[in-house]
Design a protein around this motif. Structure first.
Motif, PDB file in Angstrom:
ATOM      1  N   PRO A 242      23.982   5.541 -30.086  1.00  0.00           N
ATOM      2  CA  PRO A 242      22.810   4.944 -29.907  1.00  0.00           C
ATOM      3  C   PRO A 242      21.655   5.268 -30.598  1.00  0.00           C
ATOM      4  CG  PRO A 242      23.914   5.361 -27.794  1.00  0.00           C
ATOM      5  CD  PRO A 242      24.653   6.082 -28.949  1.00  0.00           C
ATOM      6  N   ILE A 243      21.498   6.453 -30.979  1.00  0.00           N
ATOM      7  CA  ILE A 243      20.496   7.242 -31.674  1.00  0.00           C
ATOM      8  C   ILE A 243      20.244   6.445 -33.104  1.00  0.00           C
ATOM      9  CG2 ILE A 243      19.423   9.362 -32.885  1.00  0.00           C
ATOM     10  CD1 ILE A 243      20.578  10.701 -30.408  1.00  0.00           C
ATOM     11  N   ILE A 244      21.635   6.415 -33.669  1.00  0.00           N
ATOM     12  CA  ILE A 244      21.663   5.744 -34.946  1.00  0.00           C
ATOM     13  C   ILE A 244      21.448   4.256 -34.891  1.00  0.00           C
ATOM     14  CG2 ILE A 244      23.258   5.179 -37.007  1.00  0.00           C
ATOM     15  CD1 ILE A 244      24.892   7.629 -36.228  1.00  0.00           C
ATOM     16  N   LEU A 245      21.740   3.591 -34.003  1.00  0.00           N
ATOM     17  CA  LEU A 245      21.584   2.171 -33.790  1.00  0.00           C
ATOM     18  C   LEU A 245      19.889   1.853 -33.575  1.00  0.00           C
ATOM     19  CD1 LEU A 245      24.514   0.864 -31.802  1.00  0.00           C
ATOM     20  CD2 LEU A 245      24.124   0.629 -34.232  1.00  0.00           C
ATOM     21  N   SER A 246      19.384   2.939 -32.901  1.00  0.00           N
ATOM     22  CA  SER A 246      17.906   2.781 -32.450  1.00  0.00           C
ATOM     23  C   SER A 246      17.152   2.854 -33.823  1.00  0.00           C
ATOM     24  CB  SER A 246      17.338   3.798 -31.703  1.00  0.00           C
ATOM     25  OG  SER A 246      16.185   3.807 -31.408  1.00  0.00           O
ATOM     26  N   ALA A 247      17.513   3.894 -34.795  1.00  0.00           N
ATOM     27  CA  ALA A 247      17.032   4.054 -36.004  1.00  0.00           C
ATOM     28  C   ALA A 247      17.205   2.963 -37.036  1.00  0.00           C
ATOM     29  CB  ALA A 247      17.512   5.392 -36.572  1.00  0.00           C
ATOM     30  N   LEU A 248      18.493   2.196 -36.885  1.00  0.00           N
ATOM     31  CA  LEU A 248      18.427   1.123 -37.824  1.00  0.00           C
ATOM     32  C   LEU A 248      18.163  -0.158 -37.178  1.00  0.00           C
ATOM     33  CD1 LEU A 248      22.210   2.075 -39.044  1.00  0.00           C
ATOM     34  CD2 LEU A 248      20.127   2.514 -39.984  1.00  0.00           C
ATOM     35  N   ALA A 249      17.513  -0.229 -36.286  1.00  0.00           N
ATOM     36  CA  ALA A 249      17.164  -1.428 -35.637  1.00  0.00           C
ATOM     37  C   ALA A 249      16.087  -2.184 -36.595  1.00  0.00           C
ATOM     38  CB  ALA A 249      16.496  -1.635 -34.475  1.00  0.00           C
ATOM     39  N   ARG A 250      16.038  -3.624 -36.694  1.00  0.00           N
ATOM     40  CA  ARG A 250      15.387  -4.228 -37.594  1.00  0.00           C
ATOM     41  C   ARG A 250      13.760  -4.396 -36.828  1.00  0.00           C
ATOM     42  NH1 ARG A 250      16.907  -7.338 -41.881  1.00  0.00           N
ATOM     43  NH2 ARG A 250      15.492  -8.804 -41.343  1.00  0.00           N
TER      44      ARG A 250
END
Length: 250
Positions: A242-250
């Motif tokens: 979830p941390i990675i996906l949050s950082a990669l959110a457009r």
């Protein structure tokens, strides 16, 4: 490749010893203070760009901003200017030359605890820079130096203070945020957060989440979610993805 600056004296006091890497944003060298003999890292704007007042101003403005930043995980800038020969330079504390990029391409690799230790330091550097309204804009594994300090791996990040509108021609697009991959690139602190997410993903998965040779290739890939990190590392703690996906959110 031979480099005619090796062995030369910069600003009458800094001796160039060897080339670390070449870059549009400034070639990086190992060197020493010619009088004290203390090791230093030297960044020099290529002569072809230094004759352009706009490039020289951008380089020196970035150096001026970086010189005001003080944090244990930001590569410390101690001096900058233009010498009598027209060489535009910036002087940093010494580094060993090992980077996250060199570790990724070697055999050492990253286990979870090592990854968390290093990426937390990168994030801490970004937070400190952002608090001073400085961004990096081209944060990538090649700009993250890893030093051994009394047996502890310590990160030093290069590049904070860069102009928020320009992306060097040789910047690796795989680490750029979507807003930096357009025909009219812009960047702010959220762009750095995106880059940290890409680097964290690569350290754990062994590959970047959005691959491509050009900025337009990468931008097209960024429109779809990356492969789940759990596909590469089923051993990861559930809070990591979830941390990675949050950082990669457009």
């Amino acid at each position: 490749m031979d480099n005619d600056l090796t062995g030369k004296l910069i600003a009458d006091k800094y001796r160039i010893e060897s080339l670390l890497r070449e870059s549009d944003s400034g070639d990086l060298y190992l060197g020493k203070h010619d009088i004290s003999g203390k090791p230093i890292t030297v960044r020099i704007l290529s002569p072809a760009l230094a004759i352009d007042a706009r490039w020289a101003k951008r380089f020196l403005d970035e150096a001026r901003t970086a010189a005001a930043l003080e944090h244990q995980n930001i590569l410390n800038l101690t001096d900058f200017g233009t010498d009598s020969k027209g060489i535009v330079y910036a002087i940093y504390e010494p580094v060993s030359g090992e980077t996250v990029k060199s570790i990724l391409t070697g055999d050492a690799g990253f286990d979870l605890s090592r990854t968390v230790n290093l990426i937390k330091q990168v994030a801490a550097a970004a937070v400190a820079a952002h608090a001073q309204r400085a961004i990096n804009g081209t944060l990538a594994p090649s700009n993250i130096f890893v030093e051994d300090v009394n047996g502890i791996e310590t990160v030093k990040v290069l590049g904070f203070g860069s102009d928020n509108m320009n992306v060097p021609r040789d910047a690796d697009p795989r680490y750029l945020a979507p807003e930096q991959c357009t025909n009219f690139p812009v960047a702010d602190k959220r762009s750095d957060i995106f880059s940290v997410g890409v680097i964290l993903y690569e350290m754990l998965a062994g590959e970047v989440p959005f691959d491509g040779k050009t900025a337009s290739d990468v931008l097209a890939r960024q429109k779809e979610p990356p492969l789940p990190i759990s596909a590469f590392r089923p051993d990861l703690h559930s809070q990591i993805e979830p941390i990675i996906l949050s950082a990669l959110a457009r």
